[in-house]
Design an enzyme around this catalytic site. Structure first.
Site, mmCIF file in Angstrom:
data_model
loop_
_atom_site.group_PDB
_atom_site.id
_atom_site.type_symbol
_atom_site.label_atom_id
_atom_site.label_comp_id
_atom_site.label_asym_id
_atom_site.label_seq_id
_atom_site.Cartn_x
_atom_site.Cartn_y
_atom_site.Cartn_z
ATOM 1 N NE ARG A 132 -2.366 9.948 -6.651
ATOM 2 C CZ ARG A 132 -2.011 9.279 -5.547
ATOM 3 N NH1 ARG A 132 -0.940 9.621 -4.870
ATOM 4 N NH2 ARG A 132 -2.740 8.268 -5.123
ATOM 5 C CD GLU A 149 -8.266 7.271 -3.618
ATOM 6 O OE1 GLU A 149 -9.038 7.651 -2.720
ATOM 7 O OE2 GLU A 149 -7.081 6.961 -3.392
ATOM 8 C CG ASN A 151 -6.023 10.434 -3.384
ATOM 9 O OD1 ASN A 151 -6.360 9.723 -2.450
ATOM 10 N ND2 ASN A 151 -5.637 9.940 -4.546
ATOM 11 C CB SER A 156 1.903 10.854 -1.301
ATOM 12 O OG SER A 156 1.258 9.629 -1.525
ATOM 13 C CE LYS A 313 -11.580 5.498 -1.191
ATOM 14 N NZ LYS A 313 -10.655 6.337 -0.475
ATOM 15 C CE LYS A 371 -12.739 1.930 -4.164
ATOM 16 N NZ LYS A 371 -12.173 3.005 -4.996
ATOM 17 C CD GLU A 375 -8.841 9.126 1.039
ATOM 18 O OE1 GLU A 375 -8.057 8.799 0.141
ATOM 19 O OE2 GLU A 375 -10.058 9.278 0.847
ATOM 20 N N GLY A 376 -5.428 5.932 2.217
ATOM 21 C CA GLY A 376 -4.122 5.407 2.575
ATOM 22 C C GLY A 376 -3.931 3.931 2.300
ATOM 23 N NE ARG A 458 -0.308 4.102 -6.275
ATOM 24 C CZ ARG A 458 -1.297 4.393 -5.452
ATOM 25 N NH1 ARG A 458 -1.141 4.256 -4.163
ATOM 26 N NH2 ARG A 458 -2.454 4.845 -5.913
HETATM 27 P P1 ADP Z 1 -7.334 4.474 -0.866
HETATM 28 O O1 ADP Z 1 -7.937 5.756 -0.439
HETATM 29 O O2 ADP Z 1 -7.119 3.516 0.241
HETATM 30 O O3 ADP Z 1 -6.121 4.675 -1.740
HETATM 31 P P2 ADP Z 1 -8.624 3.504 -3.315
HETATM 32 O O4 ADP Z 1 -10.030 3.744 -3.679
HETATM 33 O O5 ADP Z 1 -7.594 4.219 -4.087
HETATM 34 O O6 ADP Z 1 -8.476 3.775 -1.754
HETATM 35 O O7 ADP Z 1 -8.358 1.948 -3.399
HETATM 36 C C1 ADP Z 1 -7.090 1.397 -3.132
HETATM 37 C C2 ADP Z 1 -6.636 0.517 -4.285
HETATM 38 O O8 ADP Z 1 -7.610 -0.492 -4.540
HETATM 39 C C3 ADP Z 1 -6.463 1.229 -5.606
HETATM 40 O O9 ADP Z 1 -5.192 1.820 -5.687
HETATM 41 C C4 ADP Z 1 -6.667 0.106 -6.609
HETATM 42 O O10 ADP Z 1 -5.480 -0.654 -6.751
HETATM 43 C C5 ADP Z 1 -7.706 -0.763 -5.928
HETATM 44 N N1 ADP Z 1 -9.064 -0.390 -6.374
HETATM 45 C C6 ADP Z 1 -9.853 0.562 -5.843
HETATM 46 N N2 ADP Z 1 -11.020 0.674 -6.513
HETATM 47 C C7 ADP Z 1 -10.968 -0.241 -7.498
HETATM 48 C C8 ADP Z 1 -11.878 -0.625 -8.542
HETATM 49 N N3 ADP Z 1 -13.067 -0.051 -8.672
HETATM 50 N N4 ADP Z 1 -11.494 -1.610 -9.391
HETATM 51 C C9 ADP Z 1 -10.290 -2.217 -9.268
HETATM 52 N N5 ADP Z 1 -9.397 -1.904 -8.300
HETATM 53 C C10 ADP Z 1 -9.713 -0.924 -7.426
HETATM 54 MG MG MG Z 2 -5.931 5.327 -3.633
#
Ligand code: ADP
Ligand code: MG
Length: 491
Positions: A132, A149, A151, A156, A313, A371, A375-376, A458
């Site tokens: 995803r 990101e 996945n 999910s 990441k 970051k 995950e999660g 979402r």
């Molecule tokens: P995870 O693996 O925990 O899902 P993500 O990289 O998806 O990690 O980050 C979690 C959430 O943080 C994302 O769903 C988004 O809402 C926010 N986020 C992550 N990266 C960014 C970014 N570069 N700019 C703005 N919001 C972000």
């Molecule tokens: Mg995410």
């Protein structure tokens, strides 16, 4: 947060607010519709395996730019191929993660499994990727999508997202807006993902073998797994799905004569991981042993360990450099298209470039998100919190993290409906993150299946950094596609 007072608001699907009576009535109906159609979850606060709450949802679909939605859909097979190639590039994975695994124990444990599997040779050449790719639209570039990101494990909400279109269609019809339905793309994520697992089952080619779902001790997001199980049994009546925790696989699993994975006397054809992506899923060495056992087995893993590592990441950060992307994508047009969805991603490794990035983060933290390799949800550090977090780390500890430009998404306004929340819901400012599912199956030499497999949206409160649906700040949604050349444009 990445939105401020000047952030533009996307044109809504219908005119809000709704009259209170109408809102109360349609929300009550929609809640029941959600429960009765499985847009639901187990309650964390009053858990019972015998009951469901509706999953948090957005009453009326949130707007998303059509052009960007279609771009994301069209890119997915290219991203699938990219990730497949990355996963099979031993040299790239090893060098990219070299610094990270010195300080990040969890990634190091995964990498150790990879190293051991490499040393003995892969028993199963095929992998299934159920991916995803997540995006936010970025207002500063005409709402162009930027990848948040990718996945590669436990991607999910394909199951529930599939139910969200009928739920919001129902609401729009109730509100007398049936004409809006044509701007809601249909979503076959559930079928797309499950058919992927079944294609892998076909490759394994043993009629008695089962598909194994690796699950957590407690599955709050149960519908999003049972939908898959029930779809498989209903569509392919001869295929059985089993659900087991890593602890149970450790207790009951062994390898047969030809390295088949056996649970008791049952042979496993395909392993679908819905757990195993965070340290808490491995409470003891036993769970790590179970993961290793599965990786060395003949079963086709979704994901295999190299696919899992390709989704870190750190790998995403490395790929965002054009010189690196070139290694995996030959076609210049594809290269350009994929390059455009990346926003700035920066290494914090202990070297000249990493240290310069560290200084940049201290100078202008409001531009970034920090970051770790997790995950999660709930693990990132945002904006002004970054300097303190970075200063607490040693130079080497920083290499477990990456720095990313904050994406600035447009707002939308609507009603978020949550179990136990006050009725009627209030209009809130929200931000939507689009996820596109992809399926890719193949071995080091060939890709035998590669397709885009539906989407999910979402939506979170604009005041929240993250919008975990189960965590309480996010809600399930689906896109209402708007065009920039519509009468009022996007805003
Ligand atoms: P995870 O693996 O925990 O899902 P993500 O990289 O998806 O990690 O980050 C979690 C959430 O943080 C994302 O769903 C988004 O809402 C926010 N986020 C992550 N990266 C960014 C970014 N570069 N700019 C703005 N919001 C972000
Ligand atoms: Mg995410």
């Amino acid at each position: 947060m990445s939105v401020d007072d000047n952030t533009p608001v996307l044109r809504g699907c219908i005119k809000l607010p709704l009259a209170t009576d109408e809102l109360l009535e349609v929300t009550a109906k929609a809640k029941d519709y959600a429960i009765m159609h499985g847009a639901a979850m187990r309650s964390k606060t009053s858990f019972s395996p015998d009951s469901l709450n509706f999953a948090p949802f957005v009453l009326v679909p949130s707007s998303f730019p059509r052009k960007e939605f279609e771009k994301a859909i069209a890119l997915q097979p290219i991203i699938n191929r990219l990730m497949h190639n990355v996963a099979h590039d031993e040299e790239f994975i090893t060098t990219t993660l070299a610094e990270t695994i010195k300080v990040d124990e969890f990634t190091a444990n995964l990498f150790n499994i990879y190293r051991k599997v490499l040393a003995h040779g892969f028993t199963q050449a095929y992998s299934v990727g159920l991916l995803r790719s997540d995006y936010l639209a970025h207002v500063y570039e005409g709402c162009a999508i930027k990848q948040v990101e990718i996945n590669t494990i436990a991607s999910s909400f394909g199951g529930i997202a599939t139910q969200l279109v009928p739920l919001q269609n129902f609401v729009l019809r109730e509100l007398g807006h049936a004409e809006k339905l044509q701007r809601m793309p249909k979503n076959d994520a559930l079928a797309g993902l499950c058919d992927g697992m079944v294609k892998a089952w076909d490759i394994y080619a043993k009629p008695q073998a089962v598909i194994l779902f690796i699950i957590e001790e407690v599955s709050y997001n149960i519908c999003d797994q049972r939908f898959h199980e029930f779809y498989i049994r209903e569509t392919y009546p001869h295929i059985k799905v089993l659900r087991r925790t890593l602890t149970e696989v450790h207790r009951d699993g062994k390898l047969g004569q030809h390295k088949e994975l056996l649970l008791g006397s049952t042979e496993v054809a395909v392993i679908y991981f819905r757990a195993g992506y965070e340290p808490g899923h491995y409470p003891s060495q036993g769970e790590w042993d179970a993961r290793y056992l599965m990786e060395t087995s003949l079963a086709i893993k979704c994901p295999s360990i190299h696919y899992h590592l390709a989704g870190t990441k750190k790998v995403q950060q490395a790929l965002a450099q054009p010189s690196v992307l070139e290694r995996f994508i030959n076609d210049p047009e594809e290269m350009k298209a994929v390059g455009k969805i990346f926003t700035g991603l920066y290494s914090l490794d202990d070297n000249e470039a990493g240290n310069a990035n560290y200084e940049m983060a201290l100078r202008t933290p409001e531009k970034f998100v920090l970051k770790p390799q997790r995950e999660g949800g709930g693990n990132n550090v945002y904006g002004l919190d970054i300097p303190d977090a970075l200063k607490r780390m040693s130079r080497v500890e920083r290499s477990a993290w990456i720095l990313m430009d904050l994406i600035h998404p447009p707002l939308s306004q609507g009603y978020m409906v949550r179990p136990g929340s006050a009725m009627p819901p209030q209009i809130v400012d929200m931000v939507s993150e689009l996820g596109i599912f992809g399926v890719v199956i193949g071995d080091a030499e060939h890709i035998v299946h590669n397709y885009q497999a539906g989407h999910m949206l979402r939506t979170k409160l604009s005041t929240a950094n993250e919008g975990g649906v189960a965590a309480g700040l996010g809600a399930l949604d689906s896109p209402y596609l708007i065009d920039s050349d519509d009468e009022d444009g996007y805003f």
